[in-house]
Write a protein that holds these residues in place. Structure first.
Motif, short mmCIF file in Angstrom:
data_model
loop_
_atom_site.label_atom_id
_atom_site.label_comp_id
_atom_site.label_asym_id
_atom_site.label_seq_id
_atom_site.Cartn_x
_atom_site.Cartn_y
_atom_site.Cartn_z
N TRP A 21 37.58 -19.07 -13.42
CA TRP A 21 37.21 -19.60 -12.26
C TRP A 21 36.06 -20.63 -12.26
O TRP A 21 36.01 -21.47 -11.52
CB TRP A 21 36.71 -18.12 -11.24
CG TRP A 21 36.38 -18.59 -10.03
CD1 TRP A 21 37.22 -18.72 -9.10
CD2 TRP A 21 34.98 -18.65 -9.33
NE1 TRP A 21 36.76 -18.99 -7.76
CE2 TRP A 21 35.41 -19.04 -7.94
CE3 TRP A 21 33.75 -18.97 -9.84
CZ2 TRP A 21 34.14 -19.39 -7.26
CZ3 TRP A 21 32.77 -19.31 -8.74
CH2 TRP A 21 32.89 -19.37 -7.43
N SER A 22 35.30 -20.68 -13.35
CA SER A 22 34.18 -21.48 -13.52
C SER A 22 34.46 -22.45 -14.41
O SER A 22 33.54 -23.08 -15.06
CB SER A 22 32.83 -20.88 -13.58
OG SER A 22 33.03 -19.89 -14.98
N TRP A 136 32.39 -6.21 -14.96
CA TRP A 136 31.28 -7.38 -15.30
C TRP A 136 30.16 -7.13 -15.71
O TRP A 136 29.52 -7.86 -16.58
CB TRP A 136 31.15 -8.18 -13.93
CG TRP A 136 32.41 -9.12 -13.68
CD1 TRP A 136 33.94 -8.91 -14.24
CD2 TRP A 136 32.80 -10.30 -12.81
NE1 TRP A 136 34.66 -9.95 -13.93
CE2 TRP A 136 33.89 -10.84 -13.17
CE3 TRP A 136 31.87 -10.73 -12.13
CZ2 TRP A 136 34.35 -11.95 -12.35
CZ3 TRP A 136 32.28 -11.94 -11.46
CH2 TRP A 136 33.37 -12.60 -11.43
N TYR A 193 22.61 -21.27 -2.91
CA TYR A 193 24.08 -20.93 -2.64
C TYR A 193 24.30 -19.41 -2.25
O TYR A 193 23.76 -18.56 -3.03
CB TYR A 193 24.90 -21.33 -3.70
CG TYR A 193 26.49 -20.78 -3.70
CD1 TYR A 193 27.21 -21.25 -2.71
CD2 TYR A 193 26.83 -19.44 -4.31
CE1 TYR A 193 28.74 -20.89 -2.49
CE2 TYR A 193 28.07 -18.87 -4.16
CZ TYR A 193 28.93 -19.59 -3.51
OH TYR A 193 30.39 -19.17 -3.30
N GLU A 194 24.91 -18.78 -1.31
CA GLU A 194 25.36 -17.73 -1.11
C GLU A 194 26.88 -17.39 -0.76
O GLU A 194 27.28 -18.38 -0.14
CB GLU A 194 24.52 -17.01 -0.02
CG GLU A 194 23.13 -16.81 -0.05
CD GLU A 194 22.20 -16.36 1.21
OE1 GLU A 194 22.75 -16.50 2.26
OE2 GLU A 194 21.14 -16.00 1.04
N GLY A 195 27.46 -16.52 -1.56
CA GLY A 195 29.00 -16.68 -1.65
C GLY A 195 29.67 -16.11 -2.77
O GLY A 195 28.94 -15.44 -3.69
N PRO A 196 30.88 -16.13 -2.97
CA PRO A 196 31.37 -15.45 -4.06
C PRO A 196 31.08 -16.36 -5.35
O PRO A 196 30.72 -17.53 -5.39
CB PRO A 196 33.23 -15.93 -3.93
CG PRO A 196 33.15 -16.16 -2.39
CD PRO A 196 31.84 -16.67 -1.82
N VAL A 197 31.05 -15.58 -6.21
CA VAL A 197 30.49 -16.18 -7.63
C VAL A 197 31.45 -15.86 -8.61
O VAL A 197 32.44 -15.11 -8.51
CB VAL A 197 29.04 -15.53 -8.09
CG1 VAL A 197 28.09 -16.04 -6.94
CG2 VAL A 197 29.10 -13.99 -8.00
N GLY A 198 31.23 -16.27 -10.08
CA GLY A 198 31.99 -15.87 -11.35
C GLY A 198 31.07 -15.26 -12.01
O GLY A 198 30.00 -14.79 -11.81
N THR A 201 27.38 -16.45 -13.11
CA THR A 201 26.35 -16.03 -12.15
C THR A 201 26.02 -14.66 -12.35
O THR A 201 24.77 -14.36 -12.55
CB THR A 201 26.78 -16.08 -10.69
OG1 THR A 201 27.07 -17.56 -10.50
CG2 THR A 201 25.71 -15.96 -9.61
#
Length: 382
Positions: A21-22, A136, A193-198, A201
């Motif tokens: 994803w990143s 994770w 930033y606030e939201g989905p992460v990989g 993070t």
């Protein structure tokens, strides 16, 4: 752990990147493989992927070794570094099968990572890997444990993301950190930033909890060329790493690859009017944003300078006003004294005139002329 604040000791730095994803445009994975190929790095540890990676999404790869035997390369996360052994010279090409080509190229050209003064770098560790499909938190804990075991002072986490970025303009990079001291030292910012992460993070948060310094370095990749690797973004990562770590990283063939990448996109766009218009709109938006940012910075600097000068002027003005107030008060007192003296003198003259008219000669001093009255002594106005 070694004290990274000691000016005599270079910090031990771990650079980590994870496919998934990143890793838009393969920018981070290509960057870390390039670094491993340049450095005299060997495999130090493996975090097995079978416990974390979904093998149906990240398929193992089969290849044949130099003897022709089949070997499976599993999607593991590996730690590479330089180990110094007495009497043993570590050659390049020991960083694993996936980097053999880059390592051989670096060895043939005699290129390696150095410091600004040309001295070799021995305190770099590299961690290429795959974003886990599960568990994770345990994966992040293993990364933290490795950083502690090898005395790492700073972890640099690489990331790349697709965005509305024109391929014909410089790649935008950003460096973030939660630590205010690191932000000041490396010119980083605090991400809001606030939201989905990989997984990057998740590891960053685990490192923060373990009080291990970390930076996140991200680049923006044009989203309309997502099907091809982006060597221009890889170059941007290496450029920023040089700046952050005060090292020199040979680029090898990346410059030529980035030029070809941009030229190929230009050729495709020439035959697609919609794509050409879209790219032009992105370029105009980027140019306007950069111009506004530059103008804003200039105005902010001028305003800050004005405030500084105004502050100094206000302090000087206050001192002058204080002096003027003192002088004005003194003058006021002097005028009041003068008015009082003049009033006293006027009263004396009036009294003297009355005495000269109605008084007798006995009222005058002995020997005084009756026609020349002698009044009282006049008080000094001073």
């Amino acid at each position: 752990m070694k004290d990274s604040t000691d000016p005599q000791l270079a910090p031990r730095v771990l650079i980590a990147a994870f496919q998934g994803w990143s890793d838009a445009g393969d920018a981070t994975s290509e960057a870390i493989q390039h670094l491993i190929g340049l450095q005299q790095a060997e495999l130090l540890h493996i975090i097995g992927g079978e416990s974390f990676v979904d093998l149906q999404l990240q398929r193992p790869k089969m290849f044949r070794d130099d003897d022709g035997r089949r070997t499976i390369e599993w999607p593991d996360t590996r730690l590479y570094g330089t180990v110094h052994r007495p009497g043993v010279v570590v050659g390049r090409g020991q960083a694993g099968s996936s980097t053999a080509g880059a390592s051989a190229k670096a060895d043939s050209e005699g290129e390696t990572i150095t410091r600004i003064d040309g001295s070799p770098v021995h305190d770099l560790f590299f961690m290429p890997g795959y974003e886990p499909g599960r568990d994770w938190e345990n994966f992040a804990d293993e990364v933290v444990e490795l950083a502690e075991v090898w005395g790492v002072d700073l972890v640099v986490l690489l990331g790349s993301m697709y965005s509305d970025a024109p391929h014909s303009r410089p790649i935008i990079t950003s460096v973030t950190s939660e630590d205010p001291e690191l932000r000041q030292r490396y010119g980083a910012e605090r991400s809001d930033y606030e939201g989905p992460v990989g997984i990057v993070t998740a590891i960053d948060v685990a490192l923060e909890a373990a009080t291990i310094d970390s930076l996140s370095l991200w680049v923006q990749v044009p989203h309309y060329v997502h099907s091809a690797p982006s060597p221009k973004a890889t170059l941007a990562i290496l450029d920023k790493l040089e700046e952050l770590l005060d090292i020199v990283i040979p680029r090898g063939e990346l410059f030529a690859q980035a030029t070809d990448w941009e030229s190929n996109i230009n050729r495709i766009a020439e035959n697609d009017d919609d794509m050409t218009r879209y790219i032009r709109s992105l370029e105009e938006a980027r140019d306007d944003a950069m111009a506004a940012e530059t103008t804003g910075d200039a105005l902010a600097a001028e305003f800050e300078k004005f405030l500084e000068q105004d502050s100094r002027g206000a302090a000087a003005g206050a001192a002058l006003l204080e002096d003027d107030a003192g002088l004005e008060e003194a003058a006021s007192l002097e005028d009041a004294a003068g008015s009082e003296s003049a009033a006293t003198l006027e009263d004396a003259e009036s009294t003297e005139s009355t005495a000269g008219t109605a008084g007798t000669e006995s009222d005058l001093p002995p020997g005084a002329d009756p026609d020349s009255p002698a009044g009282p002594t006049q008080p000094s106005a001073s």
